[in-house]
Design a protein around this motif. Structure first.
Motif, PDB file in Angstrom:
ATOM      1  N   CYS A 131       0.893  -1.153   0.000  1.00 14.04           N
ATOM      2  CA  CYS A 131       0.000   0.000   0.000  1.00 14.04           C
ATOM      3  C   CYS A 131       0.934   1.206   0.000  1.00 14.04           C
ATOM      4  O   CYS A 131       1.783   1.342   0.894  1.00 14.04           O
ATOM      5  CB  CYS A 131      -0.884   0.010   1.242  1.00 14.04           C
ATOM      6  SG  CYS A 131      -1.768   1.573   1.487  1.00 14.04           S
ATOM      7  N   ASP A 132       0.780   2.089  -0.985  1.00 15.74           N
ATOM      8  CA  ASP A 132       1.674   3.250  -1.066  1.00 15.74           C
ATOM      9  C   ASP A 132       1.455   4.244   0.070  1.00 15.74           C
ATOM     10  O   ASP A 132       2.355   5.020   0.396  1.00 15.74           O
ATOM     11  CB  ASP A 132       1.501   3.960  -2.411  1.00 15.74           C
ATOM     12  CG  ASP A 132       2.100   3.160  -3.553  1.00 15.74           C
ATOM     13  OD1 ASP A 132       3.098   2.442  -3.334  1.00 15.74           O
ATOM     14  OD2 ASP A 132       1.564   3.256  -4.677  1.00 15.74           O
ATOM     15  N   VAL A 133       0.285   4.219   0.694  1.00 15.12           N
ATOM     16  CA  VAL A 133       0.006   5.121   1.808  1.00 15.12           C
ATOM     17  C   VAL A 133       0.667   4.604   3.089  1.00 15.12           C
ATOM     18  O   VAL A 133       1.080   5.387   3.938  1.00 15.12           O
ATOM     19  CB  VAL A 133      -1.521   5.286   2.002  1.00 15.12           C
ATOM     20  CG1 VAL A 133      -1.831   6.243   3.136  1.00 15.12           C
ATOM     21  CG2 VAL A 133      -2.188   5.748   0.704  1.00 15.12           C
ATOM     22  N   HIS A 134       0.789   3.288   3.221  1.00 16.11           N
ATOM     23  CA  HIS A 134       1.381   2.650   4.404  1.00 16.11           C
ATOM     24  C   HIS A 134       2.472   1.669   3.958  1.00 16.11           C
ATOM     25  O   HIS A 134       2.358   0.453   4.129  1.00 16.11           O
ATOM     26  CB  HIS A 134       0.292   1.907   5.197  1.00 16.11           C
ATOM     27  CG  HIS A 134      -0.842   2.796   5.585  1.00 16.11           C
ATOM     28  ND1 HIS A 134      -1.996   2.894   4.849  1.00 16.11           N
ATOM     29  CD2 HIS A 134      -0.979   3.655   6.628  1.00 16.11           C
ATOM     30  CE1 HIS A 134      -2.807   3.766   5.415  1.00 16.11           C
ATOM     31  NE2 HIS A 134      -2.220   4.252   6.499  1.00 16.11           N
ATOM     32  N   PRO A 135       3.558   2.189   3.357  1.00 13.98           N
ATOM     33  CA  PRO A 135       4.556   1.332   2.711  1.00 13.98           C
ATOM     34  C   PRO A 135       5.402   0.475   3.647  1.00 13.98           C
ATOM     35  O   PRO A 135       6.050  -0.465   3.184  1.00 13.98           O
ATOM     36  CB  PRO A 135       5.443   2.335   1.963  1.00 13.98           C
ATOM     37  CG  PRO A 135       5.300   3.611   2.723  1.00 13.98           C
ATOM     38  CD  PRO A 135       3.903   3.615   3.244  1.00 13.98           C
ATOM     39  N   GLN A 136       5.402   0.769   4.940  1.00 17.13           N
ATOM     40  CA  GLN A 136       6.189  -0.032   5.875  1.00 17.13           C
ATOM     41  C   GLN A 136       5.403  -1.208   6.445  1.00 17.13           C
ATOM     42  O   GLN A 136       5.949  -2.287   6.624  1.00 17.13           O
ATOM     43  CB  GLN A 136       6.721   0.844   7.026  1.00 17.13           C
ATOM     44  CG  GLN A 136       7.610   1.971   6.570  1.00 17.13           C
ATOM     45  CD  GLN A 136       8.787   1.512   5.732  1.00 17.13           C
ATOM     46  OE1 GLN A 136       9.474   0.557   6.070  1.00 17.13           O
ATOM     47  NE2 GLN A 136       9.014   2.174   4.604  1.00 17.13           N
ATOM     48  N   GLN A 137       4.103  -0.998   6.752  1.00 20.01           N
ATOM     49  CA  GLN A 137       3.362  -2.058   7.423  1.00 20.01           C
ATOM     50  C   GLN A 137       2.471  -2.882   6.490  1.00 20.01           C
ATOM     51  O   GLN A 137       2.030  -3.959   6.871  1.00 20.01           O
ATOM     52  CB  GLN A 137       2.516  -1.483   8.572  1.00 20.01           C
ATOM     53  CG  GLN A 137       1.388  -0.583   8.139  1.00 20.01           C
ATOM     54  CD  GLN A 137       1.447   0.781   8.770  1.00 20.01           C
ATOM     55  OE1 GLN A 137       2.457   1.466   8.668  1.00 20.01           O
ATOM     56  NE2 GLN A 137       0.377   1.174   9.420  1.00 20.01           N
ATOM     57  N   MET A 138       2.193  -2.411   5.283  1.00 21.42           N
ATOM     58  CA  MET A 138       1.305  -3.134   4.383  1.00 21.42           C
ATOM     59  C   MET A 138       2.097  -3.561   3.142  1.00 21.42           C
ATOM     60  O   MET A 138       2.136  -2.857   2.138  1.00 21.42           O
ATOM     61  CB  MET A 138       0.093  -2.281   3.995  1.00 21.42           C
ATOM     62  CG  MET A 138      -0.810  -1.945   5.163  1.00 21.42           C
ATOM     63  SD  MET A 138      -2.224  -0.917   4.697  1.00 21.42           S
ATOM     64  CE  MET A 138      -3.214  -2.081   3.751  1.00 21.42           C
ATOM     65  N   THR A 139       2.739  -4.744   3.231  1.00 22.07           N
ATOM     66  CA  THR A 139       3.610  -5.233   2.154  1.00 22.07           C
ATOM     67  C   THR A 139       3.428  -6.721   1.940  1.00 22.07           C
ATOM     68  O   THR A 139       2.846  -7.413   2.778  1.00 22.07           O
ATOM     69  CB  THR A 139       5.094  -4.961   2.472  1.00 22.07           C
ATOM     70  OG1 THR A 139       5.450  -5.730   3.618  1.00 22.07           O
ATOM     71  CG2 THR A 139       5.360  -3.493   2.731  1.00 22.07           C
ATOM     72  N   GLY A 140       3.957  -7.205   0.831  1.00 23.01           N
ATOM     73  CA  GLY A 140       3.920  -8.639   0.572  1.00 23.01           C
ATOM     74  C   GLY A 140       4.696  -9.010  -0.670  1.00 23.01           C
ATOM     75  O   GLY A 140       5.212  -8.154  -1.387  1.00 23.01           O
TER      76      GLY A 140
END
Length: 169
Positions: free
Chosen positions: A155-164
């Motif tokens: 998620c580009d808005v939450h690039p640290q916690q929403m990844t895969g």
């Protein structure tokens, strides 16, 4: 019999046969033809869909389906954002597939998207989906890389916690 009378008689016999044949189904046994279903897959859409906010008792599901077709196939993926987290950390698709992501942002009043990059540096994009405010659902469509390997989504808005990992096979 005269030649014209023979020709007329032959035409009457053929016409009668055609009339009788026209009264039965294609198989000639009186049954109806079997209906067929046509499924159309959209090629490029970004159409927001309205959805209701799921209740606490509903379960989250992620489905990755692929079928082999010319040009890499088709892959449909369902992914959700809830409590500022994706409900999966791995998406797997065939190389060169037409990918459809059905993204469900369940976080009320919070912006999210799904974006795919060549790696975690996010320096080179493969696809960047529109950012939407939850609760809302959007459908993204793009083509997966031809080269098999492990790519990166976030998620580009939450690039640290929403990844895969975006795995191309």
């Amino acid at each position: 019999m005269r030649p014209n009378a023979v020709l007329l008689m032959a035409l009457l016999i053929v016409s009668a046969g055609m009339l009788v044949a026209g009264c039965t189904a294609p198989g000639g046994d009186g049954t109806q033809p079997t209906p067929t279903e046509t499924v159309t897959t959209p090629m490029e859409t970004e159409t927001p869909l309205e959805t209701e906010t799921p209740t606490a008792t509903e379960t989250t599901r992620v489905t990755t389906a692929a079928t082999t077709a010319a040009g890499g196939g088709i892959a449909t993926v369902e992914i959700a954002a809830d409590n500022t987290a994706f409900d999966t950390n791995t998406i797997t698709v065939p190389a060169g597939a037409q990918v459809t992501i059905i993204f469900d942002n369940r976080d009320a009043g919070i912006l999210h998207n799904v974006a795919v990059y060549t790696d975690s540096s996010a320096a080179e994009e493969i696809f960047v989906g529109e950012t939407i405010t939850g609760p809302a659902v959007i459908t993204y469509t793009f083509t997966a890389p031809e080269e098999p390997g492990t790519y990166f989504f976030r998620c580009d808005v939450h690039p640290q916690q929403m990844t895969g990992d975006f795995i191309v096979e």
